[in-house]
Design a protein around this motif. Structure first.
Motif, PDB file in Angstrom:
ATOM      1  N   LEU A 159       0.248   0.106  -8.447  1.00 21.78           N
ATOM      2  CA  LEU A 159       1.004   0.550  -7.274  1.00 21.78           C
ATOM      3  C   LEU A 159       0.665  -0.292  -6.059  1.00 21.78           C
ATOM      4  O   LEU A 159       1.547  -0.701  -5.286  1.00 21.78           O
ATOM      5  N   THR A 160      -0.623  -0.557  -5.860  1.00 23.24           N
ATOM      6  CA  THR A 160      -1.051  -1.357  -4.711  1.00 23.24           C
ATOM      7  C   THR A 160      -0.451  -2.756  -4.767  1.00 23.24           C
ATOM      8  O   THR A 160       0.092  -3.262  -3.788  1.00 23.24           O
ATOM      9  N   ALA A 161      -0.527  -3.374  -5.956  1.00 25.95           N
ATOM     10  CA  ALA A 161       0.038  -4.720  -6.114  1.00 25.95           C
ATOM     11  C   ALA A 161       1.554  -4.705  -5.922  1.00 25.95           C
ATOM     12  O   ALA A 161       2.131  -5.631  -5.341  1.00 25.95           O
ATOM     13  N   TYR A 162       2.195  -3.647  -6.411  1.00 28.95           N
ATOM     14  CA  TYR A 162       3.653  -3.540  -6.285  1.00 28.95           C
ATOM     15  C   TYR A 162       4.087  -3.453  -4.825  1.00 28.95           C
ATOM     16  O   TYR A 162       4.996  -4.179  -4.391  1.00 28.95           O
ATOM     17  N   TYR A 163       3.477  -2.562  -4.052  1.00 27.19           N
ATOM     18  CA  TYR A 163       3.887  -2.402  -2.657  1.00 27.19           C
ATOM     19  C   TYR A 163       3.584  -3.653  -1.836  1.00 27.19           C
ATOM     20  O   TYR A 163       4.354  -4.020  -0.937  1.00 27.19           O
ATOM     21  N   LYS A 164       2.501  -4.331  -2.148  1.00 20.06           N
ATOM     22  CA  LYS A 164       2.197  -5.569  -1.429  1.00 20.06           C
ATOM     23  C   LYS A 164       3.159  -6.688  -1.826  1.00 20.06           C
ATOM     24  O   LYS A 164       3.465  -7.562  -1.021  1.00 20.06           O
ATOM     25  N   ASN A 202       4.956  -7.578   1.343  1.00 18.97           N
ATOM     26  CA  ASN A 202       4.203  -8.727   1.850  1.00 18.97           C
ATOM     27  C   ASN A 202       4.525 -10.013   1.106  1.00 18.97           C
ATOM     28  O   ASN A 202       3.993 -11.064   1.446  1.00 18.97           O
ATOM     29  N   ASP A 203       5.349  -9.929   0.051  1.00 15.85           N
ATOM     30  CA  ASP A 203       5.667 -11.072  -0.800  1.00 15.85           C
ATOM     31  C   ASP A 203       4.425 -11.601  -1.514  1.00 15.85           C
ATOM     32  O   ASP A 203       4.305 -12.800  -1.772  1.00 15.85           O
ATOM     33  N   SER A 204       3.502 -10.690  -1.823  1.00 14.43           N
ATOM     34  CA  SER A 204       2.325 -11.073  -2.601  1.00 14.43           C
ATOM     35  C   SER A 204       2.695 -11.182  -4.075  1.00 14.43           C
ATOM     36  O   SER A 204       3.725 -10.686  -4.518  1.00 14.43           O
ATOM     37  N   LYS A 205       1.831 -11.819  -4.841  1.00 21.23           N
ATOM     38  CA  LYS A 205       2.092 -12.006  -6.267  1.00 21.23           C
ATOM     39  C   LYS A 205       1.854 -10.703  -7.025  1.00 21.23           C
ATOM     40  O   LYS A 205       0.893  -9.987  -6.761  1.00 21.23           O
ATOM     41  N   PHE A 206       2.744 -10.394  -7.927  1.00 22.21           N
ATOM     42  CA  PHE A 206       2.585  -9.264  -8.841  1.00 22.21           C
ATOM     43  C   PHE A 206       2.613  -9.810 -10.256  1.00 22.21           C
ATOM     44  O   PHE A 206       3.628 -10.361 -10.699  1.00 22.21           O
ATOM     45  N   ASP A 207       1.501  -9.670 -10.986  1.00 23.27           N
ATOM     46  CA  ASP A 207       1.401 -10.209 -12.340  1.00 23.27           C
ATOM     47  C   ASP A 207       1.820  -9.133 -13.335  1.00 23.27           C
ATOM     48  O   ASP A 207       1.049  -8.223 -13.648  1.00 23.27           O
TER      49      ASP A 207
END
Length: 227
Positions: free
Chosen positions: A85-90, A94-99
């Motif tokens: 969830l944290t990676a998804y929202y970022k 934020n356009d962060s990478k989601f693996d």
């Protein structure tokens, strides 16, 4: 006061068989679905907070048994869902990478989640909302079940997304299984109003089928809706 559904009383030391028999306070329980309802006296004790000062670095979430899932895997399953969830929202804000390979084993679900992230981020960009970035997440379990016959966890997690200015909350439902010794998410549904999932999959879906992303006709119907 919300209650946390989690079957942990005396079960950390019990390997469940196909039909679970547990004696709790002299009450016989015979059920393939196990759950317990301890009273939450302090909700803050039931939340996990991940902020930019404590960055989320996804890793492999390993099951205790290489070949099966048990109720003892709950903590790792919950940690994986909060990490996802944290990676998804970022990723969406934020356009962060989601693996996708960290959390999913099914190619159809991987493609759907990547399309979901891309769509959400594009909407936020078009509406000039990405300057208000996500800085963290608070998460608490609303409901947790271990389905012994289907060999999967069901988790409903309430997440509060913390941003530079303000926050918002929405629930997400997960199904988790053991895949070659690793815990993986086999379904993910966020059913908030106007959410991507509710628009593409439909509102008020029942999340209880760990094989749903192997249904090629169903997947094709989602693709037609998304397009």
């Amino acid at each position: 006061m919300k209650k946390v559904y989690l079957l942990f009383l005396f079960l950390l030391f019990i390997v469940l068989s196909a039909c679970t028999n547990v004696n709790v306070d002299n009450a016989e329980v015979v059920s393939p679905v196990t759950e317990v309802q301890p009273e939450v006296t302090n909700p803050e004790n039931q939340t996990t907070t991940i902020t930019e000062n404590n960055p989320n670095t996804p890793s492999t979430f390993v099951a205790l048994d290489q070949n099966s899932l048990s109720v003892r895997d709950f903590e790792s399953a919950y940690a994986m869902c909060v990490s996802a969830l944290t990676a998804y929202y970022k990723a969406t804000w934020n356009d962060s990478k989601f693996d996708v390979n960290t959390y999913f084993d099914n190619d159809n679900l991987k493609q759907y989640m990547q399309a979901k992230i891309d769509s959400q981020h594009e909407i936020f960009l078009q509406n000039d909302l990405t300057d208000n970035t996500v800085t963290g997440l608070k998460a608490g379990v609303e409901k947790a079940e271990f389905h012994d016959e289907g060999d999967f966890f069901y988790l409903k997690i309430d997440a509060e997304v913390i941003k530079d200015v303000g926050s918002y909350a929405e629930p997400t439902e997960f199904l988790i299984q053991n895949s070659r010794g690793n815990l993986v998410i086999v379904d993910w549904y966020t059913g908030g109003k106007d959410s991507y999932d509710s628009m593409i999959r439909g509102e008020d879906q029942i999340i209880d089928n760990p094989e749903i992303w192997n249904d090629h006709e169903w997947v094709k119907s989602l693709q037609r809706t998304a397009n």
